[in-house]
Design an enzyme around this catalytic site. Sequence first.
Site, short mmCIF file in Angstrom:
data_model
loop_
_atom_site.label_atom_id
_atom_site.label_comp_id
_atom_site.label_asym_id
_atom_site.label_seq_id
_atom_site.Cartn_x
_atom_site.Cartn_y
_atom_site.Cartn_z
N HIS A 1 40.36 39.53 40.71
CA HIS A 1 40.16 38.96 39.37
C HIS A 1 41.16 39.51 38.37
O HIS A 1 41.53 38.84 37.41
CB HIS A 1 38.71 39.17 38.91
CG HIS A 1 37.77 38.19 39.53
ND1 HIS A 1 36.88 37.43 38.82
CD2 HIS A 1 37.58 37.83 40.83
CE1 HIS A 1 36.20 36.64 39.63
NE2 HIS A 1 36.59 36.88 40.87
N ASP A 2 41.60 40.74 38.56
CA ASP A 2 42.62 41.28 37.66
C ASP A 2 43.94 40.53 37.86
O ASP A 2 44.56 40.08 36.90
CB ASP A 2 42.83 42.79 37.92
CG ASP A 2 43.85 43.37 36.97
OD1 ASP A 2 43.85 42.96 35.78
OD2 ASP A 2 44.68 44.21 37.39
N VAL B 1 44.64 36.91 36.43
CA VAL B 1 44.74 36.72 34.98
C VAL B 1 45.72 37.75 34.40
O VAL B 1 45.45 38.95 34.48
CB VAL B 1 43.35 36.85 34.31
CG1 VAL B 1 43.43 36.50 32.83
CG2 VAL B 1 42.32 35.97 35.00
N ASP C 1 47.63 43.95 36.11
CA ASP C 1 48.00 44.86 35.03
C ASP C 1 46.78 45.56 34.41
O ASP C 1 46.84 46.05 33.29
CB ASP C 1 48.77 44.10 33.93
CG ASP C 1 47.88 43.11 33.19
OD1 ASP C 1 46.76 42.81 33.68
OD2 ASP C 1 48.28 42.65 32.11
N SER D 1 44.28 44.36 33.11
CA SER D 1 43.74 43.72 31.89
C SER D 1 42.24 43.47 32.03
O SER D 1 41.53 43.41 31.03
CB SER D 1 44.48 42.41 31.60
OG SER D 1 44.51 41.59 32.74
N THR E 1 34.40 38.84 54.13
CA THR E 1 33.78 39.51 55.28
C THR E 1 32.97 40.72 54.82
O THR E 1 32.21 41.30 55.59
CB THR E 1 34.86 39.96 56.30
OG1 THR E 1 34.23 40.65 57.37
CG2 THR E 1 35.87 40.91 55.68
N ASP F 1 28.72 38.07 54.47
CA ASP F 1 28.78 37.97 55.92
C ASP F 1 27.54 38.65 56.50
O ASP F 1 27.51 39.87 56.65
CB ASP F 1 30.07 38.65 56.42
CG ASP F 1 30.06 38.90 57.92
OD1 ASP F 1 29.18 38.36 58.62
OD2 ASP F 1 30.95 39.63 58.39
N THR G 1 27.97 41.15 59.93
CA THR G 1 28.51 42.52 59.81
C THR G 1 28.85 42.75 58.34
O THR G 1 30.01 42.78 57.95
CB THR G 1 29.77 42.72 60.69
OG1 THR G 1 30.75 41.73 60.33
CG2 THR G 1 29.48 42.59 62.18
N ASP H 1 36.08 42.92 58.99
CA ASP H 1 36.52 42.45 60.31
C ASP H 1 36.79 40.95 60.23
O ASP H 1 36.86 40.40 59.13
CB ASP H 1 35.45 42.77 61.38
CG ASP H 1 34.09 42.15 61.03
OD1 ASP H 1 34.01 41.40 60.03
OD2 ASP H 1 33.12 42.39 61.75
#
Length: 325
Positions: A67-68, A71, A75, A77, A191, A244, A247, A252
């Site tokens: 997510h950094d 956008v 950096d 943000s 995963t 997942d 596992t 994996d």
Amino acid sequence: METRIKLQILNILLFTISTTLVSSSDLSVNFYAMTCPAAEFMVRNTVRSASSDDPTLPGKLLRLLFHDCMVEGCDASVLLEGSGTERSDPANTSLGGFSVVESAKRVLEIFCPGIVSCADVLALAARDAVEFAGGPVVQIPTGRRDGTVSAASNVRPNTVDTSFTMKQMMDLFSSKGLSLDDLVTLSGAHTIGSAHCSAFSDRFQEDPKGNLRPIDTSLDKDYATELTKKCPAGASSSITVSNDPATSSLFDNQYYRNLLAHKGLFQSDSLLVADGRTRGPVENFANDQVSFFDRWAESFLKLSSVGVKTGEEGEIRIVCSKTNG
Ligand code: HEM
């Protein structure tokens, strides 16, 4: 001048030129070798001890980096606090792992004040998180600088949504320099970690008796029933399910096996197996974990380099949740 002294001066000059070139242009492996040689070790230790106390952290750190980077580039943000920042946007309220990045940075500020960026701490922490969850060991370059701009209004246009079509996902990824192969590979992050019921509730509709039925009939029936038991109509907004279930804390290739078994949690996951362009790599990764890990290393390197600031750009924050100014 004595030859020995001349050689020493030449060495110093060469070192200065090479470090200036590296630091002003791009990221480099061992960027902190001279200024904070134990930087990676300190981040690693913090992530290791936090993840052993709380096994949900690797997933949170990996998603936080994603997510950094989408956008304003990678950096940090997303770490900035305050009204109207990326972090305050509803699309980011389910993010976690902030405190791990902040505590690694606090340690670094004791030993190497003002040297290591929060953007690098976050990238290294996500890299280490994958390794501690059983995933591949990846060497990544450092030298990212921290951004000073963080606006909630930039979040939606740059964030993938589970309702996206393949074209929408491809377009957004390609605007960040990420290919269709990167999309398939990086989605393998699912995963590990978990999701709130609301993240996939659009895949179900309520029948007249108040029971949830899957809209997409290709979703595995037993899996759909399992999901509706955990997330019935009107379920509490705090309930989560594993991305997942087979596992859940292990990094994996199980995610790809789940996809082939029609047990992809999000609508967007299911698209990867339904679309002819991505089914091939999904099958390959489902059958061959080594191939997934090799490609992961490449795609992770690309993701963690998206739109990075280097050289004189941005700043090195002292505290990750606020700019220096
Ligand atoms: C391509 C489209 C993608 C979509 C639509 C998507 C969407 C989502 C959603 C809705 C959640 C659940 C959030 C919640 O309810 O708490 C989630 C979780 C997660 N995502 Fe993705 N994601 C995508 C790609 C990625 C990529 C590329 C990465 C990382 C490289 C990633 C890493 C994760 C992780 C690790 C979690 C679990 C987080 C946790 O346990 O807190 N995702 N994703």
